[in-house]
Motif scaffolding. Structure first.
Motif, PDB file in Angstrom:
ATOM      1  N   SER A  19       0.788  -1.232   0.000  1.00  0.00           N
ATOM      2  CA  SER A  19       0.000   0.000   0.000  1.00  0.00           C
ATOM      3  C   SER A  19       0.822   1.284   0.000  1.00  0.00           C
ATOM      4  CB  SER A  19      -0.961   0.002   1.191  1.00  0.00           C
ATOM      5  OG  SER A  19      -0.249  -0.140   2.395  1.00  0.00           O
ATOM      6  N   THR A  20       2.074   1.240   0.377  1.00  0.00           N
ATOM      7  CA  THR A  20       2.870   2.468   0.370  1.00  0.00           C
ATOM      8  C   THR A  20       3.864   2.431  -0.792  1.00  0.00           C
ATOM      9  OG1 THR A  20       4.665   1.641   1.770  1.00  0.00           O
ATOM     10  CG2 THR A  20       2.744   2.609   2.900  1.00  0.00           C
ATOM     11  N   GLU A  21       4.248   3.601  -1.252  1.00  0.00           N
ATOM     12  CA  GLU A  21       5.176   3.681  -2.385  1.00  0.00           C
ATOM     13  C   GLU A  21       6.524   3.035  -2.057  1.00  0.00           C
ATOM     14  OE1 GLU A  21       4.417   4.476  -5.521  1.00  0.00           O
ATOM     15  OE2 GLU A  21       2.389   4.627  -4.692  1.00  0.00           O
ATOM     16  N   TYR A  23       7.182   0.505   0.022  1.00  0.00           N
ATOM     17  CA  TYR A  23       7.063  -0.957  -0.016  1.00  0.00           C
ATOM     18  C   TYR A  23       6.803  -1.467  -1.429  1.00  0.00           C
ATOM     19  CZ  TYR A  23       6.948  -0.711   5.089  1.00  0.00           C
ATOM     20  OH  TYR A  23       7.245  -0.485   6.398  1.00  0.00           O
ATOM     21  N   LYS A  24       6.060  -0.694  -2.219  1.00  0.00           N
ATOM     22  CA  LYS A  24       5.846  -1.074  -3.618  1.00  0.00           C
ATOM     23  C   LYS A  24       7.173  -1.120  -4.359  1.00  0.00           C
ATOM     24  CE  LYS A  24       1.181   0.591  -4.378  1.00  0.00           C
ATOM     25  NZ  LYS A  24       0.311   1.500  -5.149  1.00  0.00           N
ATOM     26  N   ASP A  25       8.008  -0.114  -4.119  1.00  0.00           N
ATOM     27  CA  ASP A  25       9.299  -0.049  -4.796  1.00  0.00           C
ATOM     28  C   ASP A  25      10.198  -1.213  -4.387  1.00  0.00           C
ATOM     29  OD1 ASP A  25      11.129   1.422  -6.567  1.00  0.00           O
ATOM     30  OD2 ASP A  25      12.292   1.739  -4.734  1.00  0.00           O
ATOM     31  N   VAL A  26      10.242  -1.501  -3.101  1.00  0.00           N
ATOM     32  CA  VAL A  26      11.058  -2.622  -2.621  1.00  0.00           C
ATOM     33  C   VAL A  26      10.547  -3.936  -3.215  1.00  0.00           C
ATOM     34  CG1 VAL A  26      11.756  -3.962  -0.594  1.00  0.00           C
ATOM     35  CG2 VAL A  26      11.747  -1.464  -0.492  1.00  0.00           C
ATOM     36  N   ALA A  27       9.228  -4.121  -3.186  1.00  0.00           N
ATOM     37  CA  ALA A  27       8.645  -5.354  -3.725  1.00  0.00           C
ATOM     38  C   ALA A  27       8.951  -5.485  -5.220  1.00  0.00           C
ATOM     39  CB  ALA A  27       7.139  -5.368  -3.492  1.00  0.00           C
ATOM     40  N   LYS A  28       8.843  -4.380  -5.937  1.00  0.00           N
ATOM     41  CA  LYS A  28       9.127  -4.414  -7.378  1.00  0.00           C
ATOM     42  C   LYS A  28      10.554  -4.881  -7.627  1.00  0.00           C
ATOM     43  CE  LYS A  28       9.265  -1.520 -11.471  1.00  0.00           C
ATOM     44  NZ  LYS A  28       9.120  -0.179 -12.004  1.00  0.00           N
ATOM     45  N   ARG A  29      11.505  -4.314  -6.903  1.00  0.00           N
ATOM     46  CA  ARG A  29      12.916  -4.685  -7.079  1.00  0.00           C
ATOM     47  C   ARG A  29      13.160  -6.146  -6.664  1.00  0.00           C
ATOM     48  NH1 ARG A  29      16.035   0.083  -7.580  1.00  0.00           N
ATOM     49  NH2 ARG A  29      14.820   1.956  -7.110  1.00  0.00           N
ATOM     50  N   SER A  47      20.514   0.156   0.736  1.00  0.00           N
ATOM     51  CA  SER A  47      21.408   1.270   0.406  1.00  0.00           C
ATOM     52  C   SER A  47      20.865   2.158  -0.720  1.00  0.00           C
ATOM     53  CB  SER A  47      22.800   0.755   0.048  1.00  0.00           C
ATOM     54  OG  SER A  47      22.762   0.077  -1.192  1.00  0.00           O
ATOM     55  N   LEU A  48      19.842   1.726  -1.418  1.00  0.00           N
ATOM     56  CA  LEU A  48      19.246   2.540  -2.480  1.00  0.00           C
ATOM     57  C   LEU A  48      18.481   3.739  -1.942  1.00  0.00           C
ATOM     58  CD1 LEU A  48      17.828  -0.275  -4.783  1.00  0.00           C
ATOM     59  CD2 LEU A  48      19.817   1.177  -5.228  1.00  0.00           C
ATOM     60  N   TYR A  49      18.141   3.696  -0.670  1.00  0.00           N
ATOM     61  CA  TYR A  49      17.322   4.744  -0.080  1.00  0.00           C
ATOM     62  C   TYR A  49      18.188   5.637   0.806  1.00  0.00           C
ATOM     63  CZ  TYR A  49      13.882   1.598  -1.896  1.00  0.00           C
ATOM     64  OH  TYR A  49      13.167   0.795  -2.742  1.00  0.00           O
ATOM     65  N   GLU A  50      18.093   6.946   0.588  1.00  0.00           N
ATOM     66  CA  GLU A  50      18.917   7.894   1.330  1.00  0.00           C
ATOM     67  C   GLU A  50      18.351   8.227   2.701  1.00  0.00           C
ATOM     68  OE1 GLU A  50      19.859  11.331  -1.004  1.00  0.00           O
ATOM     69  OE2 GLU A  50      20.372  10.125  -2.752  1.00  0.00           O
ATOM     70  N   ASP A  51      17.052   8.284   2.808  1.00  0.00           N
ATOM     71  CA  ASP A  51      16.395   8.652   4.058  1.00  0.00           C
ATOM     72  C   ASP A  51      16.595   7.539   5.100  1.00  0.00           C
ATOM     73  OD1 ASP A  51      14.484   8.880   6.144  1.00  0.00           O
ATOM     74  OD2 ASP A  51      13.188  10.099   4.868  1.00  0.00           O
ATOM     75  N   PRO A  52      17.165   7.867   6.259  1.00  0.00           N
ATOM     76  CA  PRO A  52      17.401   6.856   7.297  1.00  0.00           C
ATOM     77  C   PRO A  52      16.109   6.141   7.743  1.00  0.00           C
ATOM     78  CG  PRO A  52      18.581   8.869   7.835  1.00  0.00           C
ATOM     79  CD  PRO A  52      17.717   9.176   6.649  1.00  0.00           C
ATOM     80  N   ASP A  53      14.986   6.865   7.770  1.00  0.00           N
ATOM     81  CA  ASP A  53      13.720   6.216   8.136  1.00  0.00           C
ATOM     82  C   ASP A  53      13.325   5.176   7.094  1.00  0.00           C
ATOM     83  OD1 ASP A  53      13.466   7.674  10.477  1.00  0.00           O
ATOM     84  OD2 ASP A  53      12.209   9.222   9.546  1.00  0.00           O
ATOM     85  N   ASP A  54      13.506   5.505   5.831  1.00  0.00           N
ATOM     86  CA  ASP A  54      13.215   4.542   4.763  1.00  0.00           C
ATOM     87  C   ASP A  54      14.141   3.337   4.877  1.00  0.00           C
ATOM     88  OD1 ASP A  54      11.236   6.187   3.793  1.00  0.00           O
ATOM     89  OD2 ASP A  54      12.387   6.885   2.048  1.00  0.00           O
ATOM     90  N   GLN A  55      15.415   3.596   5.137  1.00  0.00           N
ATOM     91  CA  GLN A  55      16.364   2.487   5.290  1.00  0.00           C
ATOM     92  C   GLN A  55      15.945   1.571   6.434  1.00  0.00           C
ATOM     93  OE1 GLN A  55      20.191   4.365   5.723  1.00  0.00           O
ATOM     94  NE2 GLN A  55      20.512   4.473   3.513  1.00  0.00           N
ATOM     95  N   SER A  56      15.481   2.156   7.533  1.00  0.00           N
ATOM     96  CA  SER A  56      15.040   1.353   8.680  1.00  0.00           C
ATOM     97  C   SER A  56      13.827   0.505   8.327  1.00  0.00           C
ATOM     98  CB  SER A  56      14.694   2.249   9.869  1.00  0.00           C
ATOM     99  OG  SER A  56      15.853   2.853  10.369  1.00  0.00           O
TER     100      SER A  56
END
Length: 125
Positions: A19-21, A23-29, A47-56
């Motif tokens: 449902s979130t962009e 998680y959609k991106d991670v699932a797609k990859r 490591s593809l994500y710069e935002d520390p919250d996204d990385q977490s």
């Protein structure tokens, strides 16, 4: 952690099941790697994500584990339940947005049938 699981889920799940962009991106990859015969690399994805919250959040996806369940049949059941809940959530989101025309009704019926088949599907690890 469970390589036998990959082949079983790659044709069931899609990025649209999330449902979130992020998680959609991670699932797609992740699913793209599986479908192309590559083993997904969680560290590279994080490591593809710069935002520390996204990385977490991405890291949490890959560190959540069913290995705490000792019995193999319990792990298989847990995976099946997670897949079913995820697909049911997708069905419910689509149902709210679906049109009432004949094609919308057909699509709803196809999704509902697929959901019922998934409920009966046995997952093997």
């Amino acid at each position: 952690e469970e390589p036998a699981l990959y082949d079983q889920v790659k044709d069931i799940l899609s990025e649209e099941d999330f449902s979130t962009e992020l998680y959609k991106d991670v699932a797609k990859r992740f699913l793209e790697d599986l479908r192309n015969g590559r083993k997904p690399n969680p560290a590279a994805m994080i490591s593809l994500y710069e935002d520390p919250d996204d990385q977490s959040r991405v890291s949490a996806l890959f560190t959540s584990s069913i290995s705490d369940l000792e019995d193999k049949s319990d792990r298989e059941k847990a995976v099946g339940e997670v897949l079913y809940k995820l697909k049911k959530s997708t069905y419910e989101r689509h149902e709210k947005a679906r049109s009432d025309d004949i094609e919308g009704l057909r699509e709803g019926l196809r999704e509902k049938q697929a959901l019922e088949e998934l409920k009966k599907k046995e997952i093997h690890l």
